[in-house]
Design a protein around this motif. Sequence first.
Motif, short mmCIF file in Angstrom:
data_model
loop_
_atom_site.label_atom_id
_atom_site.label_comp_id
_atom_site.label_asym_id
_atom_site.label_seq_id
_atom_site.Cartn_x
_atom_site.Cartn_y
_atom_site.Cartn_z
N ARG A 51 6.12 -8.68 35.23
CA ARG A 51 7.52 -8.58 34.86
C ARG A 51 8.25 -9.77 35.42
O ARG A 51 7.86 -10.35 36.43
CB ARG A 51 8.12 -7.29 35.41
N LEU A 52 9.34 -10.09 34.80
CA LEU A 52 10.16 -11.20 35.26
C LEU A 52 10.77 -10.88 36.62
O LEU A 52 11.31 -9.81 36.82
CB LEU A 52 11.27 -11.44 34.21
N ARG A 62 -0.85 -17.32 21.85
CA ARG A 62 -0.71 -17.70 23.26
C ARG A 62 -0.94 -16.51 24.19
O ARG A 62 -0.36 -15.44 23.99
CB ARG A 62 0.68 -18.30 23.50
N VAL A 63 -1.74 -16.75 25.22
CA VAL A 63 -1.95 -15.73 26.25
C VAL A 63 -1.52 -16.33 27.58
O VAL A 63 -2.16 -17.23 28.10
CB VAL A 63 -3.44 -15.30 26.33
N ASP A 64 -0.40 -15.85 28.08
CA ASP A 64 0.13 -16.38 29.34
C ASP A 64 -0.79 -16.02 30.50
O ASP A 64 -1.54 -15.03 30.44
CB ASP A 64 1.53 -15.79 29.57
N VAL A 118 10.71 -15.67 26.61
CA VAL A 118 10.79 -16.64 27.71
C VAL A 118 9.61 -16.47 28.67
O VAL A 118 8.96 -17.43 29.07
CB VAL A 118 12.13 -16.49 28.47
N GLN A 119 9.34 -15.22 29.02
CA GLN A 119 8.35 -14.98 30.08
C GLN A 119 6.94 -15.21 29.59
O GLN A 119 6.14 -15.84 30.28
CB GLN A 119 8.49 -13.55 30.61
N PHE A 120 6.61 -14.70 28.41
CA PHE A 120 5.21 -14.76 27.96
C PHE A 120 5.00 -15.80 26.87
O PHE A 120 3.87 -16.19 26.60
CB PHE A 120 4.76 -13.39 27.44
N GLY A 121 6.08 -16.19 26.22
CA GLY A 121 5.93 -17.17 25.15
C GLY A 121 6.30 -18.58 25.56
O GLY A 121 6.11 -19.51 24.79
N ALA A 122 6.86 -18.69 26.80
CA ALA A 122 7.29 -20.01 27.29
C ALA A 122 8.19 -20.69 26.27
O ALA A 122 8.14 -21.90 26.04
CB ALA A 122 6.08 -20.90 27.59
#
Lengths: 316, 425
Positions: free
Chosen positions: A315-316, A220-222, B47-51
């Motif tokens: 970043r979050l 997965r690539v966000d 959480v942020q990049f892996g959903a």
Amino acid sequence: MNESQFEATFDRLRKEIARVIVGQEDLVTGLLVGLFARGHVLLEGAPGLGKTLVARSLASVSGCSFKRIQFTPDLMPSDVTGSSIYDKERAAFTFIPGPVFGQILLSDEINRAPAKTQSSLLEAMQERQVTVDGTARALPLPFMVIATQNPVESQGTYPLPEAQLDRFLFKLTVPDPPRDVEIGIVKNHAAGFDPTHLDLNASTNPDEILAMQQFAQGVRVDDQIVAYVVDLVRRTREDRAIELGASPRASIAMMKAAQVVAASQGRNFVTPDDVKPTAKPVMRHRVMLHPDAQLQGLTPDDRIDEMLKAVPVPRL
Amino acid sequence: AATLRALDRKGALQIARDRTNGEYVRACQDEAAKITLKELVREVDRVQFGALGTEPDRVRTLGQRAAAIVRAVLPLALLVLLACGGMDTRKLRVPTGNPTGSEVFERVMTAQGVRLGRPPKPLGLLEKPGPDTPPILVDFGRVPLDEDTEKHLVQWVREGGTLIAVDQPHRWPKELRPSTAVGGEDVTVQQSDAAKLEGRLLPGLAFGLESKGTVVATTGNEAFAVLRTYGSGQVLGLATGDLMTNIGISVPGNAAVLVAILGTVNPRTIDVASEEDGTTPPSNPFIALSRAGLGLGLWHALAATAILFLAVGIRATKPIPDRPARRRAFTEHVGAVGALYARARLGHVAVAALGRLLELRARARAPRTQDVASWLATRVGRDPEEVRALLHKAELARKDTVPIGDETKTLEELSSLYAAMEKTS
């Protein structure tokens, strides 16, 4: 194939190669990433640093067939791709495959051959096939070109054109080994190490490599990571010290490499930590510095370092 | 983010916008915190990049460990993700992807018939409250107040306003603070003997039971929300603002707890103060400059202006001396030359020069056929012989090398003759 299996196999390959290649962890990791990202790798380093050895080691541990081409100024394209030879007994032409039909192809000193011969590799690297006498012939999979070039000599060399440089996923520089590593190398040879007979176990096989390549493609690539990658590459087009920046192919290459890095760490998603280490290998051969910058002694790596500092990490 | 900030303040690492979470872990010099940070980063990345969702127990454990890091440095509110213990991952659907946002809080309050708005003016300019003035919610962790605004807000509450104060009490105006203590996890609102609402929060700061006012909600044995009067107004204080964040309110039970707490002030509308409301706009340029830190510079400028004004004034009052009379340079020159001649006993030279000048000027004006002396005599109305004798004397003076003694008289006669000639021209 899942991320744990990927990580385990990747680690196993790395450790197996490390039995022969001492102190070149980044180089070995880069080659493995290139292999699983379905890319090709350009190695640049002075003679005698083990470039050929590492390519042969990779072929041994991966269970793939290995071919080597020594590029010389008189090398012809048919010497690379193969040619049709007339068979008197059968009264027909028989295609004799060239060394390009190996799964791991070491193209040694690729910049010594003229452009015509270099371009014979273009189709092979991009399409995984060669066309000889009008007939397209598929290359065995997995297929990876490891090309080497010597950064020192410029006499009698033919610099690779941008179109061909862009085909390489990575350009890895092979540095001189530190003192303790060089001591280790010499000791190995003193203990009877024979580089022509590598005692390496095949830790995987071509089918597993293909499965791992397939898995890596699905990591997965966000969207934030995609934006980060694109921002990094776009910086090369805006930098004043760079005359020609990297193309979108660099963005794709960085993303693919980051996917493999993530999978090698046992993850099925990419983080910025996976992207950053791939920035220099992906971009250093795809950017052309302004002559002024070259005169000042700047290198592409210097500019890429600046860009990595300038682009904020998602970043979050 | 709070953990990173806490470690940055401690000097264990350095925050930079180009640093990845993994680089922070590798760079962390606090070995004890490094392990927690590594696991924290792993969860955040998931959480942020892996959903991906998180495991409730794991988050609670990590949150407690992270809270220890943050509390060891500063008593700050925690990263919201870690502030949720016991949450149902299926319900973890943050609408905008920002767990620290307040969108869900707004929706919950709207569903309860409570409108959320903005204060009509900055907090430092609020008008005297009336019976219909809605409560104002101020998260003191997000809305810093300047001194004037703080005073005005306290006055506003005293005059009958209702303030919902959120965050650590040490940030509130001094007059409105309760005492503080470290609390437990479960927030309990006892509405009546039968109805007890329960929610869950990470351990945070709460109020001590010695606080003034009515305890509205508790965490363990400590007060979490307190309602007290102040003057004609009232203050509803909440120990943290976590309940109002998207991820805080998403925990089962927390929404009901929050509504019950806020319900104690019976709001139809709640005005939520934002960051810019905490600063009163300056009423004049001097206050603006003073707030910008240029107060001392302003005084210096005024002093310099006053000194300059005085200097110009003093200079202007000084008497200006009269200007010297205009003098004809030629007259001075002639006088000086004459004085030189006299001192050098060269009077005969002066006679010769003046005689020569007179003759030349007369010759230039006289007709060619006429004798100069006759013309001159006719012109000025004198005896021609007398004029001739005078001119002859001047001619002789040219040849003489010693003065005779009557040069002054001769010069006067010649000068008079010259003046008469000029007058008749």
